[in-house]
Every structure is written in C-alpha cells, then in structure tokens.
Design a protein around this motif. Structure first.
Motif, PDB file in Angstrom:
ATOM      1  N   UNK A 244       0.848  -1.188   0.000  1.00  0.00           N
ATOM      2  CA  UNK A 244       0.000   0.000   0.000  1.00  0.00           C
ATOM      3  C   UNK A 244       0.886   1.240   0.000  1.00  0.00           C
ATOM      4  N   UNK A 245       0.554   2.190  -0.854  1.00  0.00           N
ATOM      5  CA  UNK A 245       1.215   3.488  -0.853  1.00  0.00           C
ATOM      6  C   UNK A 245       0.198   4.537  -0.416  1.00  0.00           C
ATOM      7  N   UNK A 246       0.418   5.130   0.760  1.00  0.00           N
ATOM      8  CA  UNK A 246      -0.422   6.237   1.217  1.00  0.00           C
ATOM      9  C   UNK A 246       0.220   7.521   0.719  1.00  0.00           C
ATOM     10  N   UNK A 247      -0.465   8.223  -0.180  1.00  0.00           N
ATOM     11  CA  UNK A 247       0.107   9.417  -0.804  1.00  0.00           C
ATOM     12  C   UNK A 247      -0.222  10.650   0.027  1.00  0.00           C
ATOM     13  N   UNK A 248       0.565  11.732  -0.134  1.00  0.00           N
ATOM     14  CA  UNK A 248       0.324  12.931   0.681  1.00  0.00           C
ATOM     15  C   UNK A 248      -1.004  13.616   0.390  1.00  0.00           C
ATOM     16  N   UNK A 249      -1.459  13.585  -0.868  1.00  0.00           N
ATOM     17  CA  UNK A 249      -2.686  14.286  -1.235  1.00  0.00           C
ATOM     18  C   UNK A 249      -3.222  13.714  -2.534  1.00  0.00           C
ATOM     19  N   UNK A 250      -4.419  14.163  -2.913  1.00  0.00           N
ATOM     20  CA  UNK A 250      -5.089  13.647  -4.092  1.00  0.00           C
ATOM     21  C   UNK A 250      -4.287  13.904  -5.356  1.00  0.00           C
ATOM     22  N   UNK A 251      -3.705  15.086  -5.482  1.00  0.00           N
ATOM     23  CA  UNK A 251      -3.004  15.439  -6.723  1.00  0.00           C
ATOM     24  C   UNK A 251      -1.824  14.498  -6.959  1.00  0.00           C
ATOM     25  N   UNK A 252      -0.984  14.324  -5.945  1.00  0.00           N
ATOM     26  CA  UNK A 252       0.186  13.464  -6.115  1.00  0.00           C
ATOM     27  C   UNK A 252      -0.236  12.023  -6.368  1.00  0.00           C
ATOM     28  N   UNK A 253      -1.276  11.558  -5.695  1.00  0.00           N
ATOM     29  CA  UNK A 253      -1.737  10.189  -5.885  1.00  0.00           C
ATOM     30  C   UNK A 253      -2.333   9.965  -7.260  1.00  0.00           C
ATOM     31  N   UNK A 254      -3.106  10.934  -7.738  1.00  0.00           N
ATOM     32  CA  UNK A 254      -3.724  10.807  -9.048  1.00  0.00           C
ATOM     33  C   UNK A 254      -2.672  10.793 -10.148  1.00  0.00           C
ATOM     34  N   UNK A 255      -1.667  11.658 -10.014  1.00  0.00           N
ATOM     35  CA  UNK A 255      -0.580  11.669 -10.988  1.00  0.00           C
ATOM     36  C   UNK A 255       0.168  10.344 -10.966  1.00  0.00           C
ATOM     37  N   UNK A 256       0.441   9.808  -9.772  1.00  0.00           N
ATOM     38  CA  UNK A 256       1.166   8.549  -9.651  1.00  0.00           C
ATOM     39  C   UNK A 256       0.393   7.409 -10.310  1.00  0.00           C
ATOM     40  N   UNK A 257      -0.903   7.296 -10.000  1.00  0.00           N
ATOM     41  CA  UNK A 257      -1.702   6.197 -10.544  1.00  0.00           C
ATOM     42  C   UNK A 257      -1.782   6.278 -12.066  1.00  0.00           C
ATOM     43  N   UNK A 258      -2.015   7.470 -12.591  1.00  0.00           N
ATOM     44  CA  UNK A 258      -2.154   7.600 -14.040  1.00  0.00           C
ATOM     45  C   UNK A 258      -0.805   7.497 -14.748  1.00  0.00           C
ATOM     46  N   UNK A 259       0.259   7.888 -14.070  1.00  0.00           N
ATOM     47  CA  UNK A 259       1.597   7.685 -14.609  1.00  0.00           C
ATOM     48  C   UNK A 259       1.843   6.188 -14.826  1.00  0.00           C
ATOM     49  N   UNK A 260       1.508   5.382 -13.818  1.00  0.00           N
ATOM     50  CA  UNK A 260       1.700   3.940 -13.938  1.00  0.00           C
ATOM     51  C   UNK A 260       0.832   3.354 -15.054  1.00  0.00           C
ATOM     52  N   UNK A 261      -0.386   3.868 -15.197  1.00  0.00           N
ATOM     53  CA  UNK A 261      -1.277   3.363 -16.239  1.00  0.00           C
ATOM     54  C   UNK A 261      -0.777   3.708 -17.637  1.00  0.00           C
ATOM     55  N   UNK A 262      -0.436   4.975 -17.840  1.00  0.00           N
ATOM     56  CA  UNK A 262      -0.185   5.445 -19.202  1.00  0.00           C
ATOM     57  C   UNK A 262       1.273   5.362 -19.625  1.00  0.00           C
ATOM     58  N   UNK A 263       2.204   5.305 -18.689  1.00  0.00           N
ATOM     59  CA  UNK A 263       3.616   5.213 -19.057  1.00  0.00           C
ATOM     60  C   UNK A 263       4.224   3.853 -18.730  1.00  0.00           C
ATOM     61  N   UNK A 264       3.625   3.128 -17.800  1.00  0.00           N
ATOM     62  CA  UNK A 264       4.170   1.824 -17.423  1.00  0.00           C
ATOM     63  C   UNK A 264       3.257   0.670 -17.824  1.00  0.00           C
ATOM     64  N   UNK A 265       2.148   0.976 -18.516  1.00  0.00           N
ATOM     65  CA  UNK A 265       1.264  -0.072 -19.002  1.00  0.00           C
ATOM     66  C   UNK A 265       0.479  -0.797 -17.932  1.00  0.00           C
ATOM     67  N   UNK A 266       0.314  -0.167 -16.774  1.00  0.00           N
ATOM     68  CA  UNK A 266      -0.417  -0.802 -15.673  1.00  0.00           C
ATOM     69  C   UNK A 266      -1.923  -0.725 -15.905  1.00  0.00           C
ATOM     70  N   UNK A 267      -2.654  -1.580 -15.212  1.00  0.00           N
ATOM     71  CA  UNK A 267      -4.116  -1.532 -15.179  1.00  0.00           C
ATOM     72  C   UNK A 267      -4.533  -1.300 -13.737  1.00  0.00           C
ATOM     73  N   UNK A 268      -5.464  -0.355 -13.523  1.00  0.00           N
ATOM     74  CA  UNK A 268      -5.835   0.028 -12.162  1.00  0.00           C
ATOM     75  C   UNK A 268      -7.339  -0.111 -11.951  1.00  0.00           C
TER      76      UNK A 268
END
Length: 334
Positions: A244-268
């Motif tokens: 589990x990664x607890x992020x500091x705020x919504x903005x940083x978490x949203x960027x992290x999740x979508x970064x993994x989806x769109x640049x690392x080919x992850x599915x969320x």
C-alpha cells in the motif's frame, strides 16, 4: 472478451465463483461501461441496473451486440438524476453495489455523500483505493487516496490508511505492508507530509492503526525498490516491499496512478470505501479490464463483509475522521 492482467484476473475469477450482485450503474450510456457489464454478467457475478437514457442505452447495446433485459434499464434524465437513482436503489436494498458510469466523479460523490439521502456510514471516512497491476511486480499495489480526499490532515490519513489495510486483508493479504510517501525518507519540519508519515508510523506501532506494517516517510523509489532502499541505507520491513502506498494528497496520488497506467502499461481497478455499499469508481477513460476488475472487487467486498448500517448524520470521530468540511472530500459540483 477483455484480458485483464494476471493479478486482477485472479480477483475476477474469485468473484465469478460467487453469487451475482445487483449493481446500480450511474449513467450507463457508454460503450465501455456496457461492454464491462456484458462481460461481468456473462461471467455470472453481476446483475446490472442500467441507469440513464433508455434510448441511448438501447442503441449502444445494439452496437456491441448485447441484449439487455428490459427490467434492467432504469430511466434517468441527467447525470445528477442517474447518481441519485443509483444511491436510492442502494439505500432501498435493491442494489448491492454502485458503479460509476459515464459521469463525473464529483457528481456521483455529491449523491453518495448527501447527509440525508446518501450512503454515509457513522464515523467512517470515505476514501478511494486504486489496485494497480504492474507487470514488474508480483502482486497488486494499492494507491490511496487519489480520487476523493483532496488534502487530508493527519486524522484523515489515519482512516484512509486503515480503510486500505482493511481492503487488503479482505482480499487475502493477512498483514499488508504500507509505505507512507513523501519526497524524502527523513523527517523535515518544512515538509508536512514527512511529519504526518512519522506520526502514522508511530500510531501503527501503538495500535491506533491496526493490521499492517507501516513505515514512513519513504520516497516512492525506496518504497517499491529494495535496491533503492539498500543504496540509501534504509533498514525497514516495508521499504522495497510495499503493498500500500499512502500518498500525501489527491493530486500526487492521481498523478502517480495515471503515470503507472499510461507510461508503465499498468491496469488500475478503483474502489470507494467507507460507504454502506461498495462503489466501483474508475476513470471515464479507463478500459474494460480495469472496470471489470473494479466490479470484481465490489463483489468480493459485498460477499466478504456485512452491509454497513446507514445514518443520516454520521458523527465525526476524533481519531479516525478528521473534522474537515465536506468540500475537502472531493470537489462537489454545485
């Protein structure tokens, strides 16, 4: 049929072995949404309630070659009306879960969090978890909160973290490892997230947060990479091995999740927690496999935990539910 990645596929297989749940889809008139429901129904774990414009839903069903039963369709003239109807069905016990369709998150959250007519639960913090399947990892990675709580304070973070821990335990991870993220791995009074991380770590050691190994502050690299942790001399049971990664705020978490989806080919897969019923909450741009996995998580939650009672005015618990105004829990459209 879509092909979800293996770790999310296992959740779908577990859900498919259970009795179907009734799912109220707020604004179902979108091809990807209906394709998801067709697959979930075909696998036997969902009975859909398609809320929205009946003509648009019928036309899209024809386009994908699916015949939806007439009694599945629930008319609603707008996104706001569709969200309200989905919540109403859940409140009345006619739906076991809610799914976000082609609707803005803030519109759905406004209906879910309504103090009189929503799905709030006494003393519970509403939060969101992305369950991310990344090819470079052998197990799912939880990111929280990247969709609902904008800038949570320490008390809110404690409940957000506890919600995520409870979800992982429900999914079979007996003692998940939780990393509290910041930009660095040392406490710096100028960076509030490092102070919160240190407090949350101590709270877990003292039993105020239960069921997980918690450590922080940790930067993202040393939370997920044992090599990075070793290079920085970090000795921790969590570093390099976080569930589990607890992020500091919504903005940083949203960027992290979508970064993994769109640049690392992850599915969320996305799921909202702390409400009376599970809520499958994905992005409107998410592909069918992500939505299907979100529904599977909702089904597993429904079958593995009792329905939580509702209350019109949930009290704010001093430890687990921060005394923040409602606008701090997802930007609500007016």
């Amino acid at each position: 049929m879509s092909t979800p990645p293996p770790r999310l596929q296992r959740l779908i297989e577990q859900a498919a072995a259970l009795e179907p749940i009734r799912v109220a889809i707020a604004d179902a008139a979108q091809s990807e949404v209906l394709e998801t429901l067709r697959e979930a129904h075909g696998l036997g774990f969902v009975e859909p309630r398609l809320i929205g414009d009946p003509d648009a839903i019928a036309a899209l069903c024809r386009d994908i070659g699916w015949t939806a039963a007439a009694d599945w369709v629930v008319p609603a003239g707008s996104g706001i009306a569709a969200a309200a109807k989905a919540v109403e069905l859940a409140r009345e016990g006619k739906a076991d879960a809610v799914m976000k369709g082609h609707i803005h998150t803030d519109t759905l959250m406004h209906a879910l969090l309504d103090k009189e007519l929503g799905l709030r639960v006494p003393g519970e913090r509403v939060s969101h978890v992305f369950l991310v399947d990344v090819a470079t990892r052998s197990r799912l990675l939880g990111i929280t909160d990247a969709a609902i709580n904008i800038a949570p304070d320490l008390s809110a973070k404690a409940q957000i973290l506890q919600n995520a821990i409870d979800l992982f335990q429900l999914l079979g991870v007996e003692t998940p490892k939780a990393a509290v993220l910041s930009a660095i791995e040392t406490v710096n009074p100028e960076i509030v997230s490092t102070l919160d991380a240190a407090c949350l770590t101590l709270m877990a050691q003292r039993g105020q947060i239960t069921g997980a190994l918690v450590d922080g502050p940790l930067a993202f690299d040393n939370a997920v990479s044992s090599q990075a942790a070793a290079d920085k001399g970090i000795v921790s049971a969590v570093a390099g091995d976080a569930d589990i990664l607890l992020v500091p705020d919504l903005v940083s978490g949203n960027i992290l999740a979508k970064n993994l989806e769109y640049l690392a080919g992850a599915t969320a897969a996305g799921i909202a927690l702390g409400l009376a019923v599970p809520v499958a909450l994905s992005s409107r741009a998410d592909p069918v496999p992500a939505r299907l996995a979100s529904l599977a998580v909702a089904a597993l939650m429904h079958h593995r935990r009792p329905r939580t009672p509702l209350a019109p005015h949930p009290p704010e618990a001093s430890l687990h539910c921060a005394p923040q105004p409602e606008r701090a829990c997802c930007p609500l459209a007016r």
